[in-house]
Scaffold this active site. Structure first.
Site, short mmCIF file in Angstrom:
data_model
loop_
_atom_site.label_atom_id
_atom_site.label_comp_id
_atom_site.label_asym_id
_atom_site.label_seq_id
_atom_site.Cartn_x
_atom_site.Cartn_y
_atom_site.Cartn_z
N ASP A 9 8.17 52.99 -3.68
CA ASP A 9 8.57 52.39 -4.93
C ASP A 9 8.69 53.31 -5.93
OD1 ASP A 9 8.48 50.11 -3.43
OD2 ASP A 9 6.84 49.15 -4.85
N LYS A 13 12.56 45.38 -0.60
CA LYS A 13 11.41 44.35 -0.46
C LYS A 13 11.28 43.41 -1.70
CE LYS A 13 7.75 47.66 -1.63
NZ LYS A 13 7.35 46.99 -2.97
N CYS A 50 1.27 48.68 -4.26
CA CYS A 50 1.97 48.79 -2.98
C CYS A 50 1.59 49.88 -1.84
CB CYS A 50 3.58 48.99 -3.51
SG CYS A 50 4.09 47.54 -4.32
C1 VGL Z 1 3.83 47.21 -7.71
C2 VGL Z 1 2.95 45.67 -9.16
C3 VGL Z 1 3.92 44.65 -8.74
C4 VGL Z 1 3.83 48.31 -6.97
C5 VGL Z 1 5.02 46.29 -7.29
O1 VGL Z 1 4.79 49.00 -6.72
O2 VGL Z 1 2.79 49.08 -6.62
N1 VGL Z 1 2.91 46.72 -8.44
N2 VGL Z 1 5.08 45.32 -7.94
#
Ligand code: VGL
Length: 196
Positions: A15, A100, A148
């Site tokens: 991410d 995702k 994540c």
């Molecule tokens: C994430 C919070 C909400 C992350 C993704 O990438 O860690 N954190 N969605």
């Protein structure tokens, strides 16, 4: 650093998207941009050693129960086809991208997503890809260490993989103070290696 990679090892880049890694992003993780140079070094080291690199990408619809606007906890972030969902421009993309959260699911782990209403989990293609490549060990870097990256590392352990999370190559949301320590403790308990 090249020693981490080789046969049977894959690098998972989690991410590294504008909403998380760019100052002013809607779910900016403090210091997220600081890890990018180091992550690129890992990508180069993996590529040099013939290890595959996979990138997860949070890819949400504009409305999802994952967001506070629809009953969830998070500010809207990484909405598909918006600049916030793009990878940070500094990250070298040299491998397969795995999206995702696509259908309104909570997408924390790169291996699986979860329907926030029913709790039902379903797998992404990552597990299959790793099995097809005879991967037995993964290095997990990116954002965020308490969401994540944590969930990806725990899922990888559940699948019987060796897992390393270099702490210099992640940053933490810390919604609640102490979340960083708790996340690291959960990783260690699950057998994840957490070198500095
Ligand atoms: C994430 C919070 C909400 C992350 C993704 O990438 O860690 N954190 N969605």
């Amino acid at each position: 650093m090249g020693t981490r990679y080789g046969d049977g090892v894959a690098l998972l880049v989690i991410d590294l998207q504008n909403d998380f890694a760019t100052v002013g992003g809607s779910l900016y993780v403090t210091g997220g941009e600081e890890i990018i140079a180091g992550v690129n070094q890992e990508i180069a080291a993996a590529a040099d050693a013939g290890s595959p690199v996979f990138y997860s990408q949070d890819w949400h619809p504009p409305a999802t129960p994952h967001f506070v606007t629809d009953g969830g906890v998070w500010p809207p972030h990484c909405i598909r086809d918006t600049p916030g969902a793009d990878f940070h421009p500094g990250v070298v993309i040299a491998g397969e991208v795995i999206r995702k959260g696509v259908d309104g699911a909570d997408g924390y782990s790169a291996f699986s997503v979860r329907d926030p209403r029913s709790g039902e989990r379903s797998a992404t293609v990552l597990g299959q890809r790793l099995a097809a490549g005879a991967v037995t060990s993964v290095v997990v870097v990116g954002l965020a260490g308490d969401y994540c990256v944590l969930e990806t590392a725990l899922d990888a352990r559940e699948q019987g993989l060796e897992v390393t999370v270099p702490l210099a190559l992640t940053r933490f949301v810390e919604r609640v103070s102490g979340d960083r320590e708790r996340a690291v403790a959960r990783m260690i308990e699950a057998g994840v290696r957490v070198p500095a």
